[in-house]
Enzyme design. Structure first.
Site, PDB file in Angstrom:
ATOM      1  CE1 TYR A   1     -30.222  20.359 -59.065  1.00  0.00           C
ATOM      2  CE2 TYR A   1     -29.723  19.044 -61.007  1.00  0.00           C
ATOM      3  CZ  TYR A   1     -29.995  19.130 -59.654  1.00  0.00           C
ATOM      4  OH  TYR A   1     -30.042  17.976 -58.893  1.00  0.00           O
TER       5      TYR A   1
ATOM      6  CB  SER B   1     -27.262  15.866 -60.552  1.00  0.00           C
ATOM      7  OG  SER B   1     -28.237  15.569 -61.535  1.00  0.00           O
TER       8      SER B   1
END
Length: 254
Positions: free
Chosen positions: A152, A139
């Site tokens: 995350y 990401s």
């Protein structure tokens, strides 16, 4: 990886980025197997998209991963691409352990242990193929953090360095490691993200990823233009400004 002629397993692809890429890759002439936890979604995908195979898998459960790997390889012995797509994202408040510990543990189990276990289940088979690819999914938040999603961010940073390390270790094999680095995309990863103006439309993201795979088959990272603001903030020397901009523009992670 080559854009066509592959047999591709994508666990965690019953919706969002995973499903969009599965359909786009099928259209490019690949055999695609979609994996997910919810049987009803798998049945719907199989009915609506003839030619796509489905396998039930819970990437948070090592027993389920082992069983699904055996099933996939029994039905598709020519499998040569694994896309470790499954992931979850949760907003966390780390002021007290009661607020974040359970959430953090589930994010780490799914986002980091899940891909590790998937790769472990398929690596011997992939090494035996003449041309194979492992696609990991990190990401932009692996490089520039969003304040409200600490676990995350950390798992995606872990996936980035796992990808870098595996690429070094597997350089003497037929297995390539390609890291997909998404920005925020309009999916249901977090509540409200599907309508977020900050996030990239799913159709645009998918089309750009497919174009990059076509034009850059040997790329180590697949980076759409939108993610480069986050991916290269430290390289550009404006990391602190990028962190401030990201968190001011999108304080809820959408």
């Amino acid at each position: 990886m080559n854009i066509s002629g592959n047999t591709i397993f994508i666990p965690g692809s019953t919706s969002g980025i995973g499903l969009a890429l599965a359909l786009a890759l099928k259209d490019k002439g690949n055999t695609v197997i979609v994996g997910g936890r919810r049987t009803e979604l798998l049945e719907r995908i199989a009915a609506e998209h003839p030619g796509i195979d489905t396998v039930r898998i819970d990437t948070a459960d090592p027993v389920s991963i082992e069983a699904a790997a055996k099933e996939v390889l029994a039905r598709h012995p020519d499998l040569n691409v694994l896309v470790a797509m499954a992931g979850i994202m949760k907003v966390e408040d780390w002021h007290t352990p009661e607020s974040f510990l359970t959430s953090a543990e589930s994010v780490v189990t799914t986002n980091l242990l899940g891909p590790i276990r998937l790769i472990a289940a398929f690596i011997e088979h992939l090494r035996a193929r003449p041309d194979a690819t492992i696609v990991t999914v990190s990401s932009g938040l692996a490089f520039t953090p969003l304040k409200v999603t600490p676990s995350y961010n950390a798992t995606k940073a872990g996936i980035h360095l796992l990808s870098e390390s595996l690429r070094l270790q597997l350089a003497d094999t037929s297995v390539r490691v390609t890291e997909l680095v998404p920005p925020a995309v309009r999916t249901a990863l977090l509540p409200g993200q599907e309508e977020s103006e900050f996030a990239m439309p799913l159709e645009d993201f998918t089309a750009e990823v497919i174009a990059l795979l076509e034009t850059q088959p040997d790329a180590k990272e697949i980076q759409v233009e939108r993610v480069k603001f986050l991916r290269y903030s430290e390289v550009r020397g404006d990391y602190d400004q990028a962190v401030a901009t990201l968190n001011a523009a999108d304080p809820h992670g959408n």
